[in-house]
Every structure is written in C-alpha cells, then in structure tokens.
Design an enzyme around this catalytic site. Structure first.
Site, short mmCIF file in Angstrom:
data_model
loop_
_atom_site.label_atom_id
_atom_site.label_comp_id
_atom_site.label_asym_id
_atom_site.label_seq_id
_atom_site.Cartn_x
_atom_site.Cartn_y
_atom_site.Cartn_z
N LYS A 1 5.70 7.88 0.46
CA LYS A 1 5.81 9.02 1.37
C LYS A 1 7.16 9.69 1.17
O LYS A 1 8.20 9.05 1.29
CB LYS A 1 5.74 8.54 2.82
CG LYS A 1 4.42 8.76 3.48
CD LYS A 1 4.52 8.50 4.97
CE LYS A 1 3.17 8.02 5.49
NZ LYS A 1 3.19 7.78 6.94
N ASP B 1 6.93 3.81 3.51
CA ASP B 1 7.17 4.82 4.54
C ASP B 1 8.68 4.85 4.83
O ASP B 1 9.42 5.51 4.12
CB ASP B 1 6.33 4.47 5.77
CG ASP B 1 6.40 5.54 6.85
OD1 ASP B 1 6.93 6.62 6.57
OD2 ASP B 1 5.92 5.29 7.97
N THR B 2 9.15 4.11 5.82
CA THR B 2 10.60 4.07 6.06
C THR B 2 11.30 3.19 5.04
O THR B 2 12.51 3.30 4.85
CB THR B 2 10.92 3.49 7.46
OG1 THR B 2 10.49 2.13 7.50
CG2 THR B 2 10.22 4.28 8.56
N GLY B 3 10.55 2.28 4.40
CA GLY B 3 11.14 1.34 3.45
C GLY B 3 11.58 0.04 4.11
O GLY B 3 12.00 -0.90 3.44
N LEU B 4 11.45 -0.02 5.42
CA LEU B 4 11.89 -1.20 6.17
C LEU B 4 11.18 -2.47 5.72
O LEU B 4 11.82 -3.49 5.42
CB LEU B 4 11.64 -0.95 7.68
CG LEU B 4 11.99 -2.09 8.63
CD1 LEU B 4 13.49 -2.27 8.70
CD2 LEU B 4 11.43 -1.80 10.02
N THR B 5 9.86 -2.44 5.66
CA THR B 5 9.07 -3.63 5.32
C THR B 5 9.42 -4.14 3.92
O THR B 5 9.74 -5.31 3.74
CB THR B 5 7.57 -3.32 5.38
OG1 THR B 5 7.28 -2.66 6.61
CG2 THR B 5 6.75 -4.59 5.28
N ASP C 1 0.82 -1.21 0.00
CA ASP C 1 0.00 0.00 0.00
C ASP C 1 0.86 1.26 0.00
O ASP C 1 0.67 2.15 -0.80
CB ASP C 1 -0.97 0.00 1.20
CG ASP C 1 -0.31 -0.32 2.54
OD1 ASP C 1 0.92 -0.56 2.57
OD2 ASP C 1 -1.01 -0.35 3.55
N ILE C 2 1.83 1.31 0.92
CA ILE C 2 2.55 2.57 1.11
C ILE C 2 3.99 2.33 1.52
O ILE C 2 4.28 1.42 2.30
CB ILE C 2 1.80 3.45 2.15
CG1 ILE C 2 2.47 4.80 2.36
CG2 ILE C 2 1.61 2.73 3.47
CD1 ILE C 2 1.59 5.80 3.12
N ASP D 1 -4.98 1.51 7.61
CA ASP D 1 -5.71 1.61 8.88
C ASP D 1 -5.02 2.46 9.92
O ASP D 1 -3.82 2.73 9.83
CB ASP D 1 -5.89 0.21 9.48
CG ASP D 1 -4.58 -0.33 10.05
OD1 ASP D 1 -3.57 -0.33 9.31
OD2 ASP D 1 -4.55 -0.72 11.23
P1 IMP Z 1 7.65 0.94 6.33
O1 IMP Z 1 8.22 -0.40 6.64
O2 IMP Z 1 8.05 1.98 7.32
O3 IMP Z 1 7.93 1.39 4.91
O4 IMP Z 1 6.10 0.83 6.55
C1 IMP Z 1 5.32 0.27 5.62
C2 IMP Z 1 4.04 -0.24 6.22
O5 IMP Z 1 3.57 0.54 7.32
C3 IMP Z 1 2.98 -0.15 5.16
O6 IMP Z 1 2.87 -1.39 4.51
C4 IMP Z 1 1.74 0.23 5.91
O7 IMP Z 1 1.02 -0.93 6.26
C5 IMP Z 1 2.21 0.90 7.17
N1 IMP Z 1 2.11 2.37 7.04
C6 IMP Z 1 3.11 3.24 6.78
N2 IMP Z 1 2.66 4.50 6.73
C7 IMP Z 1 1.34 4.42 6.95
C8 IMP Z 1 0.28 5.41 6.99
O8 IMP Z 1 0.48 6.62 6.80
N3 IMP Z 1 -0.96 4.93 7.25
C9 IMP Z 1 -1.23 3.61 7.45
N4 IMP Z 1 -0.30 2.66 7.40
C10 IMP Z 1 0.98 3.07 7.15
MG MG Z 2 1.23 -2.66 4.92
#
Ligand code: IMP
Ligand code: MG
Length: 180
Positions: A136, A108-112, A105-106, A164
């Site tokens: 983001k 954010d940090t890119g960690l996942t 979906d999104i 969510d």
């Molecule tokens: P990352 O590992 O920081 O890139 O986070 C990615 C995951 O965090 C995404 O797959 C989302 O499920 C969740 N996430 C990140 N930002 C948001 C947000 O603004 N709203 C809801 N879920 C988010």
């Molecule tokens: Mg997610």
C-alpha cells in the site's frame, strides 16, 4: 468456475482480477526460484491473510521448502491498525542458519512485518527476505524493506484472495474495494 455473484455484489469495484493475480504470482515464483537456486527455503507465512498467496506461490517453486506458519496481527477485525503486534510464535521452530523468506498478504503501516522481521533476525538466520502480494502506497510508520512485491496499490482497504473484513471475503478469487 463459481461466478461469485453473491459476495461479489458487496464490492464497489474489482482492483485486481483473478487472472492478473495469477500471472503476477507466477512471475514472483519464477524470480524467487532463480534467486534461491541450490538452497532450501524456510518460508515463514503470516496467517490467515497470506493463505491463498502462499499456496499459489509455493506450488510454482521447484525447490525444497520448509513451511512455517504463524499468526501475528495488529488488526482486530476492523479497518484500522491498533498499533500493537501480537505474535503467536511456533513451538519448536528452529531458524538458525536458515534462508528465511517471510510472506505476508499486504504491507500497510509496516508494523506487523517489521516486528516479525526483528523477532526472526534474533534467531540468527543465514538470510532473511520478505515478500508481499500488495504494497500500500502510504506514509510508513515502520521501516520495512521488501525483496519481492506483487503490486503497489493506493491507500484503500481491500478484501479478497485471503484478505478479510471482519472475517469475511477471504475466499473471493479477486481483490476488490468494498462498498462504503
Ligand atoms: P500493518 O502491520 O499495518 O502493515 O498491517 C498488515 C496486516 O494488516 C496485513 O497482514 C493484513 O492482514 C492487514 N491489512 C492491512 N491492510 C489491509 C487491507 O486493506 N485489507 C485487509 N487486511 C489488511
Ligand atoms: Mg495479515
């Protein structure tokens, strides 16, 4: 169409309307279809956030698709990342020599996504690309190249269209910012 006056009233503002999302997803589907012509795509979807995105996207791609869903999360119900990724690996999945399209979906940090990309690369696929609906704009702690991106957004917490806050708002047809 449901008007969503109930949960919509928890939003401070709408960032992307259902129509804007629909148009952009159709666009992404057309681009993916061109790029994968003649191939079978193994779509790996990160649940639950990408649920609506993947459903809308894949129904507009006229190519053979294998669908694999998995769970991975670095969030545990709040608005801040915890810094660790738990991947629920699908039992019996075979990715050797597949053309994998990873969907989330999104970013954010890119960690996942970077953790999952690394884990999938170890399975020796033929190709591996990544698509997200939202990117983001923020300093990224983990390098994560994107092949397809729906929208670039500011560094704000968003809900709706699958995303969510504490398990709520996934069913909003638009994407918005919650009231403080
Ligand atoms: P990352 O590992 O920081 O890139 O986070 C990615 C995951 O965090 C995404 O797959 C989302 O499920 C969740 N996430 C990140 N930002 C948001 C947000 O603004 N709203 C809801 N879920 C988010
Ligand atoms: Mg997610």
């Amino acid at each position: 169409m449901t008007s969503f006056t109930g949960i919509l009233s928890d939003l401070d503002r709408v960032l992307l309307s259902a129509e804007e999302i629909h148009d952009r997803v159709a666009n992404m589907a057309a681009q993916i279809q061109r790029d994968y012509e003649g191939k079978v795509i193994t779509v790996v979807v990160l649940m639950d956030g990408a649920l609506f995105f993947v459903a809308d996207l894949l129904r507009q791609i006229d190519l053979p698709i294998r669908l694999v869903t998995l769970g991975a999360s670095s969030y545990h119900g709040g608005t801040q990342s915890t810094g660790q990724v738990a991947i629920q690996w699908p039992a019996g999945a075979d990715f050797v020599n597949q053309d994998i399209l990873l969907l989330d979906d999104i970013l954010d940090t890119g960690l996942t996504l970077s953790a999952l990309r690394e884990r999938l690369m170890a399975e020796k696929p033929a190709t591996l690309r990544a698509a997200v609906l939202l990117d983001k704009k923020r300093p990224r702690s983990h390098d994560c190249p994107l092949d397809y991106c729906g929208f670039e957004i500011a560094d704000e917490f968003v809900v709706g269209y699958g995303m969510d806050y504490q398990g709520r708002f996934r069913n909003l047809p638009c994407i918005g910012i919650l009231k403080p």
